[in-house]
Design an enzyme around this catalytic site. Structure first.
Site, short mmCIF file in Angstrom:
data_model
loop_
_atom_site.label_atom_id
_atom_site.label_comp_id
_atom_site.label_asym_id
_atom_site.label_seq_id
_atom_site.Cartn_x
_atom_site.Cartn_y
_atom_site.Cartn_z
N GLY A 14 -6.38 43.91 6.86
CA GLY A 14 -5.50 42.82 6.45
C GLY A 14 -4.13 43.36 6.11
O GLY A 14 -3.50 42.94 5.12
N ALA A 15 -3.65 44.29 6.94
CA ALA A 15 -2.42 45.02 6.60
C ALA A 15 -1.17 44.41 7.25
O ALA A 15 -0.08 44.96 7.10
CB ALA A 15 -2.55 46.49 7.00
N TYR A 168 -14.94 30.51 -1.02
CA TYR A 168 -14.07 31.64 -1.37
C TYR A 168 -14.59 32.35 -2.63
O TYR A 168 -14.70 33.58 -2.66
CB TYR A 168 -12.64 31.15 -1.59
N1 LIG Z 1 -2.64 36.17 -2.88
C1 LIG Z 1 -3.37 36.05 -3.98
O1 LIG Z 1 -2.94 35.43 -4.97
C2 LIG Z 1 -4.71 36.68 -4.08
C3 LIG Z 1 -5.41 36.57 -5.29
C4 LIG Z 1 -6.65 37.16 -5.41
C5 LIG Z 1 -7.18 37.87 -4.33
N2 LIG Z 1 -6.49 37.96 -3.16
C6 LIG Z 1 -7.11 38.71 -2.05
O2 LIG Z 1 -6.18 39.59 -1.50
C7 LIG Z 1 -6.55 39.88 -0.15
C8 LIG Z 1 -5.31 39.86 0.73
O3 LIG Z 1 -4.77 38.58 0.71
P1 LIG Z 1 -3.21 38.28 0.75
O4 LIG Z 1 -2.93 37.43 -0.42
O5 LIG Z 1 -2.41 39.49 0.98
O6 LIG Z 1 -3.19 37.29 2.04
P2 LIG Z 1 -2.37 37.27 3.38
O7 LIG Z 1 -0.94 37.55 3.16
O8 LIG Z 1 -2.76 35.96 4.02
O9 LIG Z 1 -3.00 38.46 4.22
C9 LIG Z 1 -4.29 38.38 4.79
C10 LIG Z 1 -4.45 39.52 5.78
O10 LIG Z 1 -5.76 39.42 6.34
C11 LIG Z 1 -5.65 39.47 7.75
N3 LIG Z 1 -6.71 38.69 8.38
C12 LIG Z 1 -6.95 37.36 8.23
N4 LIG Z 1 -7.99 37.00 9.00
C13 LIG Z 1 -8.41 38.12 9.63
C14 LIG Z 1 -9.43 38.39 10.56
N5 LIG Z 1 -10.25 37.44 11.02
N6 LIG Z 1 -9.58 39.66 11.01
C15 LIG Z 1 -8.75 40.64 10.59
N7 LIG Z 1 -7.77 40.44 9.71
C16 LIG Z 1 -7.60 39.20 9.24
C17 LIG Z 1 -4.29 38.90 8.06
O11 LIG Z 1 -3.83 39.41 9.29
P3 LIG Z 1 -3.71 38.59 10.67
O12 LIG Z 1 -3.55 37.14 10.33
O13 LIG Z 1 -2.50 39.22 11.30
O14 LIG Z 1 -4.99 38.90 11.40
C18 LIG Z 1 -3.45 39.46 6.92
O15 LIG Z 1 -3.04 40.77 7.24
C19 LIG Z 1 -7.63 38.87 0.22
O16 LIG Z 1 -8.89 39.52 0.20
C20 LIG Z 1 -7.56 37.84 -0.89
O17 LIG Z 1 -8.82 37.25 -1.15
C21 LIG Z 1 -5.27 37.38 -3.01
#
Ligand SMILES: NC(=O)c1ccc[n+]([C@@H]2O[C@H](COP(=O)([O-])OP(=O)(O)OC[C@H]3O[C@@H](n4cnc5c(N)ncnc54)[C@H](OP(=O)(O)O)[C@@H]3O)[C@@H](O)[C@H]2O)c1
Length: 302
Positions: A14-15, A168
């Site tokens: 998810g980079a 989730y």
């Molecule tokens: N943002 C928050 O407030 C928050 C809070 C608590 C926990 N988190 C956790 O943090 C983590 C990262 O989230 P983020 O907030 O940085 O979200 P984000 O900006 O939406 O990033 C998500 C990443 O996951 C990748 N991804 C999505 N579907 C995928 C798939 N089927 N296969 C491979 N890669 C996939 C996306 O890449 P592509 O779309 O390019 O494939 C993107 O690089 C998640 O596990 C989330 O649950 C986030």
């Protein structure tokens, strides 16, 4: 002693955006070889090129994989192993919240497959490599949403009564339970495993979520952590000397924190492990690296 990052190889899932991109950026800046993973159809390759130019670190690589598909997770692990001689840090981070229920190529509910089963399978497939490192780290990006989660063992795929938040929070509880169970299995090895809550972070996550959670995210956006701030705990767990040797913990704001009482339920952890193993169809040879290092009294739980 913690080895310099210039001698380490890190894989971040998810980079292509958000917390994963900032984690990859910081570790690459510090000189690590960093392999960025996200879907081939997304911006991952372009993001990797841009980071390479920005940082001037040529050891930045992109591998495309849709991690909601078990075959793609296996293909990714094979591609990584063929190209890279070592793995010191695995950051399981790819995750999302899906307002509507969809099924993956394997017929599994997408949240559970992407947010939990990919962490479970990828870690085991790369464990042989991690165990070759003098001190390896697995970092599982979870969420404080775990505290709202329940493991619906009678219907893990939520075929009845699906809700985006319900799915989730279950998947994030699974991240924490998986972390605790794996840390116990690896207690006699130099591989540490920790989970974290990154904070509430203005990433692609909220914006793309739709539904009530997406709306709350969009309204709250100006008050949220930036992605760089949200990546700090993942970066710390991936690289800081201060946490070397610490395993089986849950972190928030770069400090050990308490996770929910449910996440500590060992019977449920064992049940989750068994069900996950069955769902990913873990073969004998895929399970072998872990089997070799698990202590006698834990072996029955594998
Ligand atoms: N943002 C928050 O407030 C928050 C809070 C608590 C926990 N988190 C956790 O943090 C983590 C990262 O989230 P983020 O907030 O940085 O979200 P984000 O900006 O939406 O990033 C998500 C990443 O996951 C990748 N991804 C999505 N579907 C995928 C798939 N089927 N296969 C491979 N890669 C996939 C996306 O890449 P592509 O779309 O390019 O494939 C993107 O690089 C998640 O596990 C989330 O649950 C986030």
């Amino acid at each position: 002693m913690t080895r310099p990052l210039t001698e380490q190889t890190v894989l971040v899932t998810g980079a292509s955006s958000g917390i994963g991109r900032e984690t990859a950026r910081a570790l690459a800046r510090a000189g690590a070889t960093v392999v960025l993973v996200s879907r081939a159809s997304g911006p991952g390759a372009a993001v990797t090129d841009a980071l390479r130019r920005e940082i001037g670190n040529s050891e930045l690589h992109f591998l495309g994989a849709d991690l909601s598909s078990l075959a793609e997770v296996r293909r990714l692990a094979a591609a990584f192993s063929a190209r890279f001689g070592q793995l010191d840090v695995l950051v399981n981070n790819a995750g999302a919240l899906f307002p509507s229920r969809t099924l993956t190529a394997d017929g599994y509910e997408t949240t559970f497959a992407l947010n939990h089963l990919s962490y479970f399978l990828l870690t085991q497939l790369l464990l042989g490599k991690l165990l070759q490192s003098p001190a390896a780290r697995v970092v599982n990006v979870a969420s404080s949403a775990e505290a709202f989660g329940r493991m619906h063992f009678d219907d893990l795929m939520l075929s009845e009564n699906y809700g985006g938040w319900r799915a989730y929070s279950q998947s994030k509880l699974a991240n924490v339970m998986f972390t605790y169970q794996l840390a116990r299995f690896l207690a006699d090895t130099p591989v540490t495993v920790n989970a974290l809550h990154p904070g509430t972070v203005a990433t692609g996550f909220g914006g793309g979520s739709g539904g009530p959670v997406g709306l709350v995210f969009r309204l709250a956006r100006p008050f949220l952590k930036t992605p760089a701030q949200g990546a700090q705990t993942a970066i710390q767990l991936a690289s800081a000397a201060a946490v070397a040797g610490i395993s089986g913990r849950y972190f928030n704001d770069q400090k050990p924190a308490s996770s929910s009482r449910r996440s500590h339920d060992r019977t449920a952890q064992r049940q989750l492990w068994r069900r996950s193993r069955e769902l990913v169809g873990l073969s004998e040879s895929e399970a072998e690296p872990l089997r070799r290092v698990v202590s006698e009294h834990e072996r029955g739980d594998l």
